[in-house]
Design an enzyme around this catalytic site. Structure first.
Site, PDB file in Angstrom:
ATOM      1  N   HIS A  83       0.831  -1.113   0.058  1.00 48.72           N
ATOM      2  CA  HIS A  83       0.198  -0.068   0.141  1.00 48.72           C
ATOM      3  C   HIS A  83       0.871   1.213   0.232  1.00 48.72           C
ATOM      4  O   HIS A  83       0.331   2.180  -0.314  1.00 48.72           O
ATOM      5  CB  HIS A  83      -0.928   0.133   1.123  1.00 48.72           C
ATOM      6  CG  HIS A  83      -0.558   0.353   2.670  1.00 48.72           C
ATOM      7  ND1 HIS A  83       0.081  -0.334   3.485  1.00 48.72           N
ATOM      8  CD2 HIS A  83      -0.080   1.580   2.939  1.00 48.72           C
ATOM      9  CE1 HIS A  83       0.543   0.030   4.531  1.00 48.72           C
ATOM     10  NE2 HIS A  83       0.482   1.353   4.379  1.00 48.72           N
ATOM     11  N   ASP A 136      -0.253  -7.723   1.849  1.00 54.35           N
ATOM     12  CA  ASP A 136       0.257  -6.461   1.806  1.00 54.35           C
ATOM     13  C   ASP A 136       1.892  -6.385   1.810  1.00 54.35           C
ATOM     14  O   ASP A 136       2.485  -6.120   2.589  1.00 54.35           O
ATOM     15  CB  ASP A 136      -0.285  -5.729   2.680  1.00 54.35           C
ATOM     16  CG  ASP A 136      -0.056  -3.976   2.653  1.00 54.35           C
ATOM     17  OD1 ASP A 136       0.390  -3.531   1.763  1.00 54.35           O
ATOM     18  OD2 ASP A 136      -0.290  -3.331   3.731  1.00 54.35           O
ATOM     19  N   GLN A 231       1.213   6.285  12.238  1.00 60.18           N
ATOM     20  CA  GLN A 231       1.542   6.984  10.994  1.00 60.18           C
ATOM     21  C   GLN A 231       3.074   6.941  10.423  1.00 60.18           C
ATOM     22  O   GLN A 231       3.531   7.266  11.445  1.00 60.18           O
ATOM     23  CB  GLN A 231       0.626   8.211  11.164  1.00 60.18           C
ATOM     24  CG  GLN A 231      -0.673   8.124  10.724  1.00 60.18           C
ATOM     25  CD  GLN A 231      -1.185   7.942  12.290  1.00 60.18           C
ATOM     26  OE1 GLN A 231      -0.890   7.641  13.158  1.00 60.18           O
ATOM     27  NE2 GLN A 231      -2.620   7.777  11.881  1.00 60.18           N
ATOM     28  N   GLY A 232       3.611   6.700   9.405  1.00 61.04           N
ATOM     29  CA  GLY A 232       4.756   6.811   8.941  1.00 61.04           C
ATOM     30  C   GLY A 232       5.714   5.510   8.993  1.00 61.04           C
ATOM     31  O   GLY A 232       6.664   5.394   8.641  1.00 61.04           O
ATOM     32  N   ASP A 233       4.876   4.536   9.747  1.00 59.33           N
ATOM     33  CA  ASP A 233       5.945   3.280  10.076  1.00 59.33           C
ATOM     34  C   ASP A 233       5.410   2.121   8.968  1.00 59.33           C
ATOM     35  O   ASP A 233       5.956   1.072   8.921  1.00 59.33           O
ATOM     36  CB  ASP A 233       5.540   2.689  11.379  1.00 59.33           C
ATOM     37  CG  ASP A 233       6.066   3.713  12.293  1.00 59.33           C
ATOM     38  OD1 ASP A 233       7.154   4.262  12.367  1.00 59.33           O
ATOM     39  OD2 ASP A 233       5.474   3.898  13.489  1.00 59.33           O
ATOM     40  N   SER A 234       4.493   2.399   8.256  1.00 56.77           N
ATOM     41  CA  SER A 234       3.990   1.430   7.315  1.00 56.77           C
ATOM     42  C   SER A 234       5.419   0.920   6.477  1.00 56.77           C
ATOM     43  O   SER A 234       6.148   1.497   6.007  1.00 56.77           O
ATOM     44  CB  SER A 234       3.217   2.052   6.059  1.00 56.77           C
ATOM     45  OG  SER A 234       1.676   1.872   6.599  1.00 56.77           O
TER      46      SER A 234
END
Length: 277
Positions: A83, A136, A231-234
């Site tokens: 993603h 994913d 947020q930001g760690d994907s």
């Protein structure tokens, strides 16, 4: 239950945040909906397999264009979340992002050092479903090789590292509070692998949220809350017993006891692209 979100920021949100914070000394937010909650700084020398995905064209330069994380599994191969490379995050097709790079060996994104290596090719796991976040996973082929010492071993099917109760750690440059406080230095948070039933109960699949699928997803978190990706760690790594067991994928909120993190189950999804490594 709040709608589960991926752990990557969109290009528009990251650029807007960067513009808002530009006059300040504090770092700008990253580009991913995941963050390290309840973590502590770590050195890249001790975790050389953790890398940042970067595009200054899409996300600005304050944090070196970081928008997701990744993990080195071969000298020219990096795993990340599929993603992270979609239009919702990048704002365009990944083929149009001309400056897509991985940053290795640099824990502080504002500092020099390390290596910035262009991405030569992107492969999305064939079974990836953006509607459900199943499978994913994406494989990035680098234009030049990183040192062999940057590579981490991956967990295979049946690996004890996947067992519920196993201590693990998640790594990234994301939000550290759940309120938009983004880190510029690499951090890690301690979590535990959770039984599939925990995430199945938290994410049963409703009009407001997604469904946890054990076949391709791994559940990990802190039963008391307070430690999580955000947020930001994907795309960043979940590591247990010295092996890569998960890739940060999605969740509901950050650090909530009733909403563990959902990770791509590396031992099941990686074999579907293993012939490309």
């Amino acid at each position: 239950m709040r709608r589960p979100i991926t752990r990557a920021l969109t290009g528009a949100l990251a650029l807007a945040s960067a513009a808002a914070l530009a006059p300040l000394a504090s770092p700008a937010p990253a580009a991913a909906d995941s963050v390290i909650i309840g973590g502590a700084p770590v050195r890249s020398a001790d975790t050389p397999w953790v890398v940042a995905l970067s595009s200054r064209d899409r996300f600005g330069g304050i944090r070196a264009g970081q928008f997701c994380g990744g993990v080195v599994v071969a000298p020219t191969k990096v795993l990340t979340a599929a993603h992270c490379l979609g239009r919702e995050v990048l704002g365009t097709a990944v083929s149009e992002v001309r400056d897509l790079r991985v940053i290795a060996g640099r824990e502080d994104l504002r500092a020099p050092g390390g290596q910035e290596v262009p991405v030569q090719h992107v492969l999305i796991a064939p079974a990836y479903d953006p509607r459900t976040s199943s499978s994913d996973l994406a494989v990035l082929t680098l234009a030049s090789a990183l040192p062999v010492g940057h590579v981490i071993k991956t967990a295979a099917r049946g690996d004890a590292a996947n067992t519920p109760g196993t201590a693990a750690a998640v790594y990234g440059w994301g939000d550290t509070t759940g309120a938009g406080t983004y880190a510029s230095a690499l951090r890690a948070a301690p979590v535990q692998v959770q039984p599939d039933t925990v995430c199945a109960r938290a994410y049963p699949g409703t009009a407001l949220g997604g469904r946890y699928t054990p076949a391709t997803m791994l559940c990990a978190g802190d039963a008391k809350g307070g430690h999580d990706a955000c947020q930001g760690d994907s795309g960043g790594p979940l590591v247990a017993q010295g092996r890569l067991i998960g890739i940060v994928s999605w969740g509901s909120g950050c650090g909530r006891a009733d909403s563990p993190g959902v990770y791509t189950r590396v031992s099941e999804v990686l074999p579907t692209v293993a012939d490309k490594l």
